[in-house]
Design an enzyme around this catalytic site. Sequence first.
Site, mmCIF file in Angstrom:
data_model
loop_
_atom_site.group_PDB
_atom_site.id
_atom_site.type_symbol
_atom_site.label_atom_id
_atom_site.label_comp_id
_atom_site.label_asym_id
_atom_site.label_seq_id
_atom_site.Cartn_x
_atom_site.Cartn_y
_atom_site.Cartn_z
ATOM 1 N N HIS A 235 4.478 -11.965 19.940
ATOM 2 C CA HIS A 235 4.953 -13.270 19.235
ATOM 3 C C HIS A 235 4.617 -14.363 20.513
ATOM 4 O O HIS A 235 4.497 -15.559 19.974
ATOM 5 C CB HIS A 235 6.061 -13.163 18.770
ATOM 6 C CG HIS A 235 6.421 -12.358 17.688
ATOM 7 N ND1 HIS A 235 7.478 -11.723 17.360
ATOM 8 C CD2 HIS A 235 5.423 -12.197 16.584
ATOM 9 C CE1 HIS A 235 7.432 -11.068 16.193
ATOM 10 N NE2 HIS A 235 6.220 -11.360 15.822
ATOM 11 N N HIS B 17 -0.272 -8.595 7.622
ATOM 12 C CA HIS B 17 0.812 -7.430 7.246
ATOM 13 C C HIS B 17 2.127 -8.085 7.718
ATOM 14 O O HIS B 17 2.603 -7.919 8.856
ATOM 15 C CB HIS B 17 0.478 -6.139 8.203
ATOM 16 C CG HIS B 17 -0.906 -5.379 7.789
ATOM 17 N ND1 HIS B 17 -2.050 -5.996 8.176
ATOM 18 C CD2 HIS B 17 -1.179 -4.510 7.127
ATOM 19 C CE1 HIS B 17 -3.074 -5.166 7.800
ATOM 20 N NE2 HIS B 17 -2.480 -4.317 7.130
ATOM 21 N N SER C 80 6.416 -12.859 12.404
ATOM 22 C CA SER C 80 5.448 -13.881 12.460
ATOM 23 C C SER C 80 5.312 -14.826 11.552
ATOM 24 O O SER C 80 4.971 -16.098 11.785
ATOM 25 C CB SER C 80 4.004 -13.121 12.574
ATOM 26 O OG SER C 80 4.177 -11.886 11.615
ATOM 27 N N GLU D 289 1.768 -8.982 1.962
ATOM 28 C CA GLU D 289 2.822 -8.074 2.309
ATOM 29 C C GLU D 289 2.498 -6.927 1.170
ATOM 30 O O GLU D 289 2.762 -7.477 -0.209
ATOM 31 C CB GLU D 289 4.338 -8.279 2.413
ATOM 32 C CG GLU D 289 5.083 -7.157 2.602
ATOM 33 C CD GLU D 289 4.853 -6.150 3.693
ATOM 34 O OE1 GLU D 289 4.726 -4.985 3.262
ATOM 35 O OE2 GLU D 289 4.385 -6.554 4.901
ATOM 36 N N ASP E 253 -2.670 -5.660 -0.402
ATOM 37 C CA ASP E 253 -3.089 -4.769 0.854
ATOM 38 C C ASP E 253 -3.722 -5.738 1.879
ATOM 39 O O ASP E 253 -4.656 -6.401 1.505
ATOM 40 C CB ASP E 253 -4.127 -3.675 0.389
ATOM 41 C CG ASP E 253 -4.568 -2.741 1.841
ATOM 42 O OD1 ASP E 253 -3.736 -2.128 2.229
ATOM 43 O OD2 ASP E 253 -5.690 -3.095 2.237
ATOM 44 N N GLY E 254 -3.278 -5.671 3.131
ATOM 45 C CA GLY E 254 -3.748 -6.745 4.110
ATOM 46 C C GLY E 254 -5.327 -6.405 4.304
ATOM 47 O O GLY E 254 -5.820 -7.547 4.782
ATOM 48 N N ASP F 91 -1.876 -7.131 11.803
ATOM 49 C CA ASP F 91 -0.530 -6.163 12.463
ATOM 50 C C ASP F 91 -0.275 -5.029 11.674
ATOM 51 O O ASP F 91 0.684 -5.150 11.139
ATOM 52 C CB ASP F 91 0.362 -7.252 12.609
ATOM 53 C CG ASP F 91 1.678 -6.591 13.241
ATOM 54 O OD1 ASP F 91 1.606 -5.528 14.012
ATOM 55 O OD2 ASP F 91 2.809 -7.244 13.318
#
Length: 281
Positions: free
Chosen positions: A18, A41, A101, A119, A144-145, A165
């Site tokens: 971060h 994600h 995030s 997500e 799905d990311g 991520d």
Amino acid sequence: MNYRHAFHAGNHADVLKHWVLTRVLAHLQRKATPFRAIDTHAGLGFYDLTADEAGRTGEWHDGIGRLDAPFAEDVEVLLAPYRAAVASVRARHGATVYPGSPALIREFLRPGDQGVFVELHPADGAVLHARYNQDSRTKVLALDGWTALPALIPPKERRGVVLIDPPYEVPGEIERLGRELLKAVEKWATGTYLAWYPIKDAKVIDRLAAVLDAVLPRPALRLDLLIHRPDPTRLSGSGLIVVNPPWTLREEADTVLPALAERLAQGGYGAFRCAPLGPPA
């Protein structure tokens, strides 16, 4: 390993990830033209550190919990956007909250900027949707990311950052990170990418870095933060591959990472790495 965000909110990995994210967002704000921030994600957006998940691990005590005391002035200048964003989220949602995030990205969005939060987990996605899909500057997608990444780039703004991520729940995901990152850079060469990874077996990360160093068409940085002596049986630290980093980021990391390594060290061991990858900037 399983790295579901709620259990690890505010830990050493979040501090590194971060801080770098906020440096990139602050850099994007320097130009008036809009930008887009994509989180592949995203998790819940923010987390209550007194809730069961974070309380069960208590990892935040050795992460954000160790940042209460000030650092040297040159470090504090570079931590200021991160600290300000955390404080702003807490003012809005409560003093025991730690921003993920999406919450941090939202703090940096101006009128015209866009945040896209992806997500797949149904329960987490529903919470994320309720928290952020009412803001005209943010959009939540239940995808799905890995599938969303190529579909969302390049953005219409042509400026922006992508945070990758994943939870690392399936074998081979470190290698997949490298493959998907290369494909993304090929599709959107000028975007900034933050690709996060846990460090257990350092040899796996070294292989990833060697491949990217050899074939990346754009300049990048490898930023690692170790808080335990390297040991392949446990999480020793974490890192980021930053493709197209802001031109100041290497110098900033050389200032901040030693301070974080010293402050967050456990068992008397802390270390960091700030190394260029790919062609020269």
